[in-house]
Motif scaffolding. Structure first.
Motif, PDB file in Angstrom:
ATOM      1  N   ASP A 142       0.852  -1.178   0.000  1.00  0.00           N
ATOM      2  CA  ASP A 142       0.000   0.000   0.000  1.00  0.00           C
ATOM      3  C   ASP A 142       0.892   1.233   0.000  1.00  0.00           C
ATOM      4  N   PHE A 143       0.955   1.894  -1.133  1.00  0.00           N
ATOM      5  CA  PHE A 143       1.833   3.058  -1.273  1.00  0.00           C
ATOM      6  C   PHE A 143       1.133   4.366  -0.949  1.00  0.00           C
TER       7      PHE A 143
ATOM      8  N   SER B 263       0.212   5.929   1.567  1.00  0.00           N
ATOM      9  CA  SER B 263       0.766   6.765   2.636  1.00  0.00           C
ATOM     10  C   SER B 263       2.000   7.544   2.176  1.00  0.00           C
ATOM     11  N   GLN B 264       2.554   7.197   1.037  1.00  0.00           N
ATOM     12  CA  GLN B 264       3.759   7.866   0.559  1.00  0.00           C
ATOM     13  C   GLN B 264       3.462   9.056  -0.354  1.00  0.00           C
ATOM     14  N   VAL B 265       2.202   9.278  -0.691  1.00  0.00           N
ATOM     15  CA  VAL B 265       1.841  10.432  -1.518  1.00  0.00           C
ATOM     16  C   VAL B 265       2.255  11.699  -0.772  1.00  0.00           C
ATOM     17  N   GLY B 266       2.941  12.589  -1.475  1.00  0.00           N
ATOM     18  CA  GLY B 266       3.421  13.827  -0.876  1.00  0.00           C
ATOM     19  C   GLY B 266       4.853  13.744  -0.370  1.00  0.00           C
ATOM     20  N   GLU B 267       5.411  12.539  -0.296  1.00  0.00           N
ATOM     21  CA  GLU B 267       6.794  12.393   0.154  1.00  0.00           C
ATOM     22  C   GLU B 267       7.768  12.804  -0.938  1.00  0.00           C
ATOM     23  N   ARG B 268       8.937  13.235  -0.506  1.00  0.00           N
ATOM     24  CA  ARG B 268      10.035  13.531  -1.425  1.00  0.00           C
ATOM     25  C   ARG B 268      11.046  12.400  -1.281  1.00  0.00           C
ATOM     26  N   GLN B 269      11.422  11.785  -2.419  1.00  0.00           N
ATOM     27  CA  GLN B 269      12.324  10.635  -2.389  1.00  0.00           C
ATOM     28  C   GLN B 269      13.412  10.774  -3.441  1.00  0.00           C
TER      29      GLN B 269
ATOM     30  N   VAL C 230       8.632   7.808 -13.455  1.00  0.00           N
ATOM     31  CA  VAL C 230       8.993   9.219 -13.601  1.00  0.00           C
ATOM     32  C   VAL C 230       8.863   9.601 -15.071  1.00  0.00           C
ATOM     33  N   PRO C 231       8.793  10.925 -15.357  1.00  0.00           N
ATOM     34  CA  PRO C 231       8.682  11.345 -16.755  1.00  0.00           C
ATOM     35  C   PRO C 231       9.812  10.769 -17.601  1.00  0.00           C
ATOM     36  N   LYS C 232       9.483  10.476 -18.834  1.00  0.00           N
ATOM     37  CA  LYS C 232      10.435   9.856 -19.763  1.00  0.00           C
ATOM     38  C   LYS C 232      11.345  10.932 -20.354  1.00  0.00           C
ATOM     39  N   LYS C 233      12.525  11.071 -19.763  1.00  0.00           N
ATOM     40  CA  LYS C 233      13.539  12.004 -20.258  1.00  0.00           C
ATOM     41  C   LYS C 233      14.851  11.235 -20.355  1.00  0.00           C
ATOM     42  N   PRO C 234      15.480  11.234 -21.521  1.00  0.00           N
ATOM     43  CA  PRO C 234      16.710  10.454 -21.699  1.00  0.00           C
ATOM     44  C   PRO C 234      17.814  10.825 -20.710  1.00  0.00           C
TER      45      PRO C 234
ATOM     46  N   GLU D  53       1.143  10.166  -7.006  1.00  0.00           N
ATOM     47  CA  GLU D  53       0.089   9.198  -7.302  1.00  0.00           C
ATOM     48  C   GLU D  53       0.613   7.804  -6.978  1.00  0.00           C
ATOM     49  N   THR D  54      -0.303   6.903  -6.575  1.00  0.00           N
ATOM     50  CA  THR D  54       0.097   5.532  -6.288  1.00  0.00           C
ATOM     51  C   THR D  54      -0.876   4.556  -6.922  1.00  0.00           C
ATOM     52  N   GLY D  55      -0.389   3.348  -7.144  1.00  0.00           N
ATOM     53  CA  GLY D  55      -1.205   2.253  -7.638  1.00  0.00           C
ATOM     54  C   GLY D  55      -0.873   1.027  -6.811  1.00  0.00           C
ATOM     55  N   LYS D  56      -1.378  -0.111  -7.220  1.00  0.00           N
ATOM     56  CA  LYS D  56      -1.156  -1.332  -6.449  1.00  0.00           C
ATOM     57  C   LYS D  56       0.322  -1.710  -6.388  1.00  0.00           C
ATOM     58  N   HIS D  57       1.049  -1.532  -7.495  1.00  0.00           N
ATOM     59  CA  HIS D  57       2.447  -1.969  -7.558  1.00  0.00           C
ATOM     60  C   HIS D  57       3.415  -0.863  -7.955  1.00  0.00           C
ATOM     61  N   PHE D  58       2.997   0.396  -7.879  1.00  0.00           N
ATOM     62  CA  PHE D  58       3.880   1.476  -8.324  1.00  0.00           C
ATOM     63  C   PHE D  58       3.518   2.783  -7.639  1.00  0.00           C
TER      64      PHE D  58
END
Length: 144
Positions: free
Chosen positions: A2-3, A5-11, A37-41, A54-59
């Motif tokens: 369950d991710f 609780s990590q919304v708003g964290e800086r990592q 994360v955004p796709k930037k080379p 944002e969070t999902g079940k596995h990400f």
């Protein structure tokens, strides 16, 4: 997991690869949890700082902080998708030595340069082949 609780964290996350759907880069935090994360080379192979939004079940999804400067540069340039480690350097070394031609001839040259049997190796191979010939002859005699 369950991710939420990590919304708003800086990592700090290490960007390692492109996502399966090719819409994001995949990164991992210090717990090896997946953060998209955004796709930037310029992010590939680098450590960046993100805010989890944002969070999902596995990400989780992270937005780079500020101008998204690289936090920790990697030692080497990350490999391109499908690139195999070491091949580019070996082929460039072959071409720098004045050997040009197609990929097949370059591969043959690399093989010749990387493996040169000494006297003992040749003897071991010869004995092995002779033993194999005896085994095959014996098997053919028993089957025939």
């Amino acid at each position: 997991m369950d991710f939420i609780s990590q919304v708003g964290e800086r990592q700090h996350v290490l960007v390692t690869e492109e996502s399966f759907d090719a819409q994001y880069n995949v990164a991992h935090n210090k717990f090896y949890e997946q953060v998209l994360v955004p796709k930037k080379p310029e992010f590939k192979g680098k450590m960046i700082e993100v805010d989890i939004y944002e969070t999902g079940k596995h990400f989780m999804k992270g937005q780079p902080v500020g101008d998204a400067n690289v936090f920790t540069p990697s030692i080497a340039k990350p490999l391109e998708k499908g690139e195999v480690s070491g091949l580019i350097h070996e082929f460039s070394a072959v071409h720098q030595n004045g050997i040009n031609g197609n990929a097949a001839s370059s591969s043959a040259v690399l093989l010749q340069q990387s493996w040169r049997p000494d006297g003992v190796t040749v003897k071991v191979i010869s004995v092995g082949l002779a033993l194999l010939a005896v085994i095959v002859a014996y098997a053919m005699e028993k089957l025939g």
